[in-house]
Scaffold this motif. Structure first.
Motif, PDB file in Angstrom:
ATOM      1  N   GLY A  49       0.996  -1.189  -0.105  1.00 47.65           N
ATOM      2  CA  GLY A  49      -0.134   0.009  -0.014  1.00 47.65           C
ATOM      3  C   GLY A  49       0.734   1.296   0.024  1.00 47.65           C
ATOM      4  N   LYS A  50       2.174   1.218  -0.207  1.00 48.47           N
ATOM      5  CA  LYS A  50       3.119   2.165   0.018  1.00 48.47           C
ATOM      6  C   LYS A  50       2.698   3.395  -0.957  1.00 48.47           C
ATOM      7  CE  LYS A  50       6.694  -0.061  -1.202  1.00 48.47           C
ATOM      8  NZ  LYS A  50       6.142  -1.124  -1.752  1.00 48.47           N
ATOM      9  N   SER A  51       2.493   3.048  -2.192  1.00 53.63           N
ATOM     10  CA  SER A  51       2.475   4.205  -3.169  1.00 53.63           C
ATOM     11  C   SER A  51       0.984   5.018  -2.963  1.00 53.63           C
ATOM     12  CB  SER A  51       2.664   3.805  -4.460  1.00 53.63           C
ATOM     13  OG  SER A  51       1.575   2.694  -4.911  1.00 53.63           O
ATOM     14  N   TYR A  63      13.003   2.131 -11.245  1.00 57.09           N
ATOM     15  CA  TYR A  63      13.494   0.667 -11.690  1.00 57.09           C
ATOM     16  C   TYR A  63      12.676   0.080 -12.781  1.00 57.09           C
ATOM     17  CZ  TYR A  63      16.685   0.887  -7.612  1.00 57.09           C
ATOM     18  OH  TYR A  63      17.500   1.352  -6.547  1.00 57.09           O
ATOM     19  N   ARG A  64      11.287   0.585 -12.700  1.00 61.52           N
ATOM     20  CA  ARG A  64      10.379  -0.146 -13.458  1.00 61.52           C
ATOM     21  C   ARG A  64      10.737   0.578 -15.068  1.00 61.52           C
ATOM     22  NH1 ARG A  64       5.557  -2.662 -12.259  1.00 61.52           N
ATOM     23  NH2 ARG A  64       5.432  -2.999  -9.906  1.00 61.52           N
ATOM     24  N   ALA A  65      11.143   1.691 -15.193  1.00 60.27           N
ATOM     25  CA  ALA A  65      11.271   2.416 -16.186  1.00 60.27           C
ATOM     26  C   ALA A  65      12.746   1.915 -17.021  1.00 60.27           C
ATOM     27  CB  ALA A  65      11.493   3.956 -16.255  1.00 60.27           C
ATOM     28  N   ASN A  94      10.143  -8.892 -13.933  1.00 60.77           N
ATOM     29  CA  ASN A  94      11.641  -8.921 -14.485  1.00 60.77           C
ATOM     30  C   ASN A  94      12.091  -7.563 -13.888  1.00 60.77           C
ATOM     31  OD1 ASN A  94      12.280 -10.443 -16.944  1.00 60.77           O
ATOM     32  ND2 ASN A  94      10.198  -9.758 -17.407  1.00 60.77           N
ATOM     33  N   VAL A  95      11.414  -6.998 -13.090  1.00 58.30           N
ATOM     34  CA  VAL A  95      12.087  -5.602 -12.360  1.00 58.30           C
ATOM     35  C   VAL A  95      13.221  -5.997 -11.314  1.00 58.30           C
ATOM     36  CG1 VAL A  95      10.301  -5.214 -10.780  1.00 58.30           C
ATOM     37  CG2 VAL A  95      11.740  -3.477 -11.473  1.00 58.30           C
ATOM     38  N   SER A  96      13.030  -7.109 -10.496  1.00 59.20           N
ATOM     39  CA  SER A  96      13.935  -7.516  -9.487  1.00 59.20           C
ATOM     40  C   SER A  96      15.250  -7.889 -10.042  1.00 59.20           C
ATOM     41  CB  SER A  96      13.493  -8.863  -8.750  1.00 59.20           C
ATOM     42  OG  SER A  96      12.123  -8.801  -8.554  1.00 59.20           O
ATOM     43  N   ILE A 145      16.663  -6.290 -12.368  1.00 55.28           N
ATOM     44  CA  ILE A 145      17.289  -4.936 -12.460  1.00 55.28           C
ATOM     45  C   ILE A 145      17.572  -4.412 -11.046  1.00 55.28           C
ATOM     46  CG2 ILE A 145      16.695  -2.624 -13.524  1.00 55.28           C
ATOM     47  CD1 ILE A 145      17.011  -4.342 -15.802  1.00 55.28           C
ATOM     48  N   ALA A 146      16.874  -4.500  -9.978  1.00 59.45           N
ATOM     49  CA  ALA A 146      17.076  -3.691  -8.962  1.00 59.45           C
ATOM     50  C   ALA A 146      18.126  -4.533  -8.104  1.00 59.45           C
ATOM     51  CB  ALA A 146      15.747  -3.819  -8.198  1.00 59.45           C
ATOM     52  N   GLU A 147      18.566  -5.777  -8.582  1.00 57.73           N
ATOM     53  CA  GLU A 147      19.447  -6.219  -7.745  1.00 57.73           C
ATOM     54  C   GLU A 147      21.067  -5.790  -7.976  1.00 57.73           C
ATOM     55  OE1 GLU A 147      19.038 -10.328  -8.061  1.00 57.73           O
ATOM     56  OE2 GLU A 147      19.821 -10.591 -10.056  1.00 57.73           O
ATOM     57  N   ILE A 183      23.098  -0.343 -11.168  1.00 58.25           N
ATOM     58  CA  ILE A 183      21.960   0.189 -11.497  1.00 58.25           C
ATOM     59  C   ILE A 183      21.293   1.073 -10.172  1.00 58.25           C
ATOM     60  CG2 ILE A 183      19.335  -0.247 -12.376  1.00 58.25           C
ATOM     61  CD1 ILE A 183      21.184  -1.364 -14.507  1.00 58.25           C
ATOM     62  N   ARG A 184      21.511   0.474  -9.048  1.00 56.32           N
ATOM     63  CA  ARG A 184      21.189   1.175  -7.901  1.00 56.32           C
ATOM     64  C   ARG A 184      22.155   2.155  -7.721  1.00 56.32           C
ATOM     65  NH1 ARG A 184      17.434  -2.193  -5.578  1.00 56.32           N
ATOM     66  NH2 ARG A 184      16.920  -0.306  -3.896  1.00 56.32           N
ATOM     67  N   LYS A 185      23.357   2.345  -8.196  1.00 55.39           N
ATOM     68  CA  LYS A 185      23.935   3.734  -8.005  1.00 55.39           C
ATOM     69  C   LYS A 185      23.409   4.764  -8.937  1.00 55.39           C
ATOM     70  CE  LYS A 185      28.487   1.754  -6.951  1.00 55.39           C
ATOM     71  NZ  LYS A 185      29.643   1.496  -7.666  1.00 55.39           N
ATOM     72  N   ARG A 220      12.150   0.733  -1.235  1.00 60.47           N
ATOM     73  CA  ARG A 220      12.564  -0.439  -0.433  1.00 60.47           C
ATOM     74  C   ARG A 220      13.756  -0.212   0.849  1.00 60.47           C
ATOM     75  NH1 ARG A 220       9.177  -1.662  -3.514  1.00 60.47           N
ATOM     76  NH2 ARG A 220       8.362  -3.555  -4.324  1.00 60.47           N
ATOM     77  N   ASP A 221      14.474   0.806   0.103  1.00 64.02           N
ATOM     78  CA  ASP A 221      15.731   1.250   0.906  1.00 64.02           C
ATOM     79  C   ASP A 221      15.606   2.576   1.203  1.00 64.02           C
ATOM     80  OD1 ASP A 221      15.828   1.913  -1.853  1.00 64.02           O
ATOM     81  OD2 ASP A 221      17.951   1.568  -2.083  1.00 64.02           O
ATOM     82  N   ILE A 222      14.618   3.244   1.241  1.00 59.59           N
ATOM     83  CA  ILE A 222      14.699   4.716   1.462  1.00 59.59           C
ATOM     84  C   ILE A 222      15.131   5.222   2.804  1.00 59.59           C
ATOM     85  CG2 ILE A 222      13.423   6.858   1.079  1.00 59.59           C
ATOM     86  CD1 ILE A 222      13.697   5.044  -1.514  1.00 59.59           C
ATOM     87  N   GLY A 223      14.467   4.386   3.817  1.00 60.22           N
ATOM     88  CA  GLY A 223      15.015   4.895   5.220  1.00 60.22           C
ATOM     89  C   GLY A 223      16.536   4.388   5.471  1.00 60.22           C
TER      90      GLY A 223
HETATM   91  O1   DC Z   1       7.442  -0.489  -5.752  1.00 59.96           O
HETATM   92  P1   DC Z   1       7.442  -1.351  -7.115  1.00 59.96           P
HETATM   93  O2   DC Z   1       6.758  -2.551  -6.959  1.00 59.96           O
HETATM   94  O3   DC Z   1       6.872  -0.554  -7.919  1.00 59.96           O
HETATM   95  O4   DC Z   1       8.998  -1.520  -7.319  1.00 59.96           O
HETATM   96  C1   DC Z   1       9.519  -2.043  -8.264  1.00 59.96           C
HETATM   97  C2   DC Z   1      10.790  -3.019  -8.011  1.00 59.96           C
HETATM   98  O5   DC Z   1      11.780  -2.293  -7.784  1.00 59.96           O
HETATM   99  C3   DC Z   1      10.693  -3.969  -6.744  1.00 59.96           C
HETATM  100  O6   DC Z   1      10.673  -5.338  -7.057  1.00 59.96           O
HETATM  101  C4   DC Z   1      11.505  -3.661  -6.095  1.00 59.96           C
HETATM  102  C5   DC Z   1      12.513  -2.537  -6.760  1.00 59.96           C
HETATM  103  N1   DC Z   1      12.672  -1.374  -5.810  1.00 59.96           N
HETATM  104  C6   DC Z   1      13.857  -1.310  -5.018  1.00 59.96           C
HETATM  105  O7   DC Z   1      14.669  -2.184  -5.077  1.00 59.96           O
HETATM  106  N2   DC Z   1      14.028  -0.241  -4.393  1.00 59.96           N
HETATM  107  C7   DC Z   1      13.286   0.800  -4.326  1.00 59.96           C
HETATM  108  N3   DC Z   1      13.786   1.744  -3.493  1.00 59.96           N
HETATM  109  C8   DC Z   1      12.012   0.770  -4.791  1.00 59.96           C
HETATM  110  C9   DC Z   1      11.932  -0.295  -5.807  1.00 59.96           C
END
Ligand code: DC
Length: 230
Positions: free
Chosen positions: A16-18, A39-41, A102-104, A106-108, A112-114, A134-137
């Motif tokens: 429910g985050k967004s 990450y989706r884009a 597929n997004v995970s 990319i996110a790993e 890309i994270r940088k 997921r890693d904002i805080g």
């Molecule tokens: O919130 P979401 O489902 O739209 O996020 C898409 C993917 O991006 C999800 O699999 C995890 C990743 N993600 C992440 O690793 N770190 C974030 N700050 C936001 C999303």
């Protein structure tokens, strides 16, 4: 009120985050940033350019492409972000099941994270923001003024996601959505870089038994109380 306020909202997929972050941002007239959309884009770019094969990505080519395109945001009248690729909105294109699936991958990737971290910092420069992810805080804004961690059971989250997706993907089965969420949870929690963790100083809210509006009210109350004390 302090000039710039950062509100971090983390949690697993479909917690429910967004929806909640958007409403909190709207209440305070802060900018809402959906970090998952970045990450989706990038996943959209990778798929379009055929860079995901047999479960792995050609990261070097992808970074090369990213350095030659622009991922940007525009903000609508509610201060919510619309993600754009080379100036064109890809909001609808990034919400498909294929992208979610597929997004995970990319996110790993740390490279890309940088790249994403820079976008996240730039966008929050001189602005009060509510950013979800997921890693904002934990990584992006470890000194955020407010940190919330939203959670809900797998069945509650899967049914929320299924309800969202079934209007655009009519044949989609609940069990496929649940399976995808479990897979993403596992990847988000176990990946090497910036895994999904609840920072110790975050406030945990489980929304199993709560309406969206109740969670929003809890968060607004906490922020308003704190701001009044300061
Ligand atoms: O919130 P979401 O489902 O739209 O996020 C898409 C993917 O991006 C999800 O699999 C995890 C990743 N993600 C992440 O690793 N770190 C974030 N700050 C936001 C999303």
């Amino acid at each position: 009120m302090k000039k710039k306020v950062i509100v971090a909202i983390d949690g697993p997929s479909s917690s429910g985050k967004s929806t909640i972050a958007k409403l909190v941002a709207k209440h305070f007239n802060f900018t809402y940033v959906d970090s998952g959309s970045i990450y989706r884009a990038i996943t959209y770019i990778a798929i379009k350019n055929n860079l995901i094969k047999t479960g792995d990505i050609d990261v070097v080519s992808l970074i090369d492409l990213l350095n030659n395109c622009s991922i940007s945001f525009s903000f609508n009248s509610d201060n919510q972000n619309i993600i754009k690729l080379d100036g064109v909105s890809v909001e609808n294109e990034i919400r498909t099941f294929e992208i979610s699936n597929n997004v995970s991958l990319i996110a790993e990737k740390n490279e890309i994270r940088k790249y994403v971290l820079k976008i996240q910092k730039d966008i929050s420069n001189n602005k009060s923001v509510v950013m979800d992810g997921r890693d904002i805080g934990s990584v992006v804004f470890p000194n955020a003024d407010f940190k919330f961690f939203l959670d809900a059971s797998i069945d509650v989250r899967a049914s929320r996601r299924w309800n969202e997706l079934k209007s655009i993907e009519k044949d989609l089965k609940f069990k496929e959505v649940k399976k995808d969420l479990l897979k993403r949870d596992k990847k988000d929690v176990n990946r090497k870089y910036s895994p999904l963790i609840r920072s110790k100083d975050s406030i945990l809210i489980n929304s199993n038994e709560l309406e969206i509006s109740e969670v929003v009210d809890i968060i607004i109350d906490i922020i308003e109380t704190e701001i009044k004390i300061k």
